[in-house]
Design an enzyme around this catalytic site. Sequence first.
Site, PDB file in Angstrom:
ATOM      1  N   GLU A   1      27.043  39.595  40.859  1.00 47.66           N
ATOM      2  CA  GLU A   1      27.231  38.655  39.748  1.00 47.66           C
ATOM      3  C   GLU A   1      27.925  39.355  38.593  1.00 47.66           C
ATOM      4  OE1 GLU A   1      27.448  35.882  38.524  1.00 47.66           O
ATOM      5  OE2 GLU A   1      25.828  34.530  39.008  1.00 47.66           O
ATOM      6  N   ASP A   2      28.612  38.569  37.760  1.00 39.70           N
ATOM      7  CA  ASP A   2      29.214  39.136  36.561  1.00 39.70           C
ATOM      8  C   ASP A   2      28.161  39.302  35.468  1.00 39.70           C
ATOM      9  OD1 ASP A   2      28.925  36.388  36.152  1.00 39.70           O
ATOM     10  OD2 ASP A   2      30.963  36.069  35.434  1.00 39.70           O
TER      11      ASP A   2
ATOM     12  N   ARG B   1      39.387  36.411  31.109  1.00 38.08           N
ATOM     13  CA  ARG B   1      38.872  37.001  32.352  1.00 38.08           C
ATOM     14  C   ARG B   1      39.603  38.299  32.705  1.00 38.08           C
ATOM     15  NH1 ARG B   1      35.512  33.566  35.272  1.00 38.08           N
ATOM     16  NH2 ARG B   1      35.816  31.338  34.958  1.00 38.08           N
TER      17      ARG B   1
ATOM     18  N   PHE C   1      28.167  36.041  23.064  1.00 37.45           N
ATOM     19  CA  PHE C   1      29.100  35.485  24.039  1.00 37.45           C
ATOM     20  C   PHE C   1      30.074  36.581  24.447  1.00 37.45           C
ATOM     21  CE2 PHE C   1      32.061  32.869  26.171  1.00 37.45           C
ATOM     22  CZ  PHE C   1      31.346  31.749  26.547  1.00 37.45           C
TER      23      PHE C   1
ATOM     24  N   ASP D   1      21.979  35.647  32.807  1.00 39.40           N
ATOM     25  CA  ASP D   1      21.457  35.234  31.505  1.00 39.40           C
ATOM     26  C   ASP D   1      20.109  34.553  31.728  1.00 39.40           C
ATOM     27  OD1 ASP D   1      21.079  34.448  28.877  1.00 39.40           O
ATOM     28  OD2 ASP D   1      22.986  33.407  28.684  1.00 39.40           O
TER      29      ASP D   1
END
Length: 175
Positions: free
Chosen positions: A97-98, A164, A151, A101
Amino acid sequence: MERVEVLLDEATVNKRIADIGAQISKDFEGREVHLICVLKGGAPFMCELAKRITLPKVSLDFMSVSSYGSGTKSSGVVKIVKDLDEELEGKNVIVIEDIIDSGRTLSYLMEIFRQRHPADLKLCTLLDKPEGRVVDDVTVDYVGFEVPDEFVVGYGLDYDQKYRNLPYIGVVKFD
């Protein structure tokens, strides 16, 4: 208008990915591993990580999911947009996963993967935002960095499909 401030520079990110690759290579020595990327954000991280895993047999697969709801927060309702191409039974699986959260999507996916009977199932994320966790059944085995509840973009992570391609992790600041 937004701007991006560097949180983790490219050299720092690359060194940590190399460290994770070395740890996975050690942990799975003599075995094959099957990496599963959760698209889209995880693709750059998985590609860089795969290059740094020194095991002779590393396979890759991709899954696309949609967590929809109102606003920018995941509702926890997960729709599989693209399922895996390979079976998982008997494989040593590492989900890539990036960022993690809330953990809702990964909680759901990990349960789906467990039902497919892999020999081993691990979770690897480039970024972990533990402050945002709302589920307690997500165990992350390999963590690149813990990040604050801001963020973040870059290295696959986006804001409105932008950023990205940044080779570093940045924080979006809104003016």
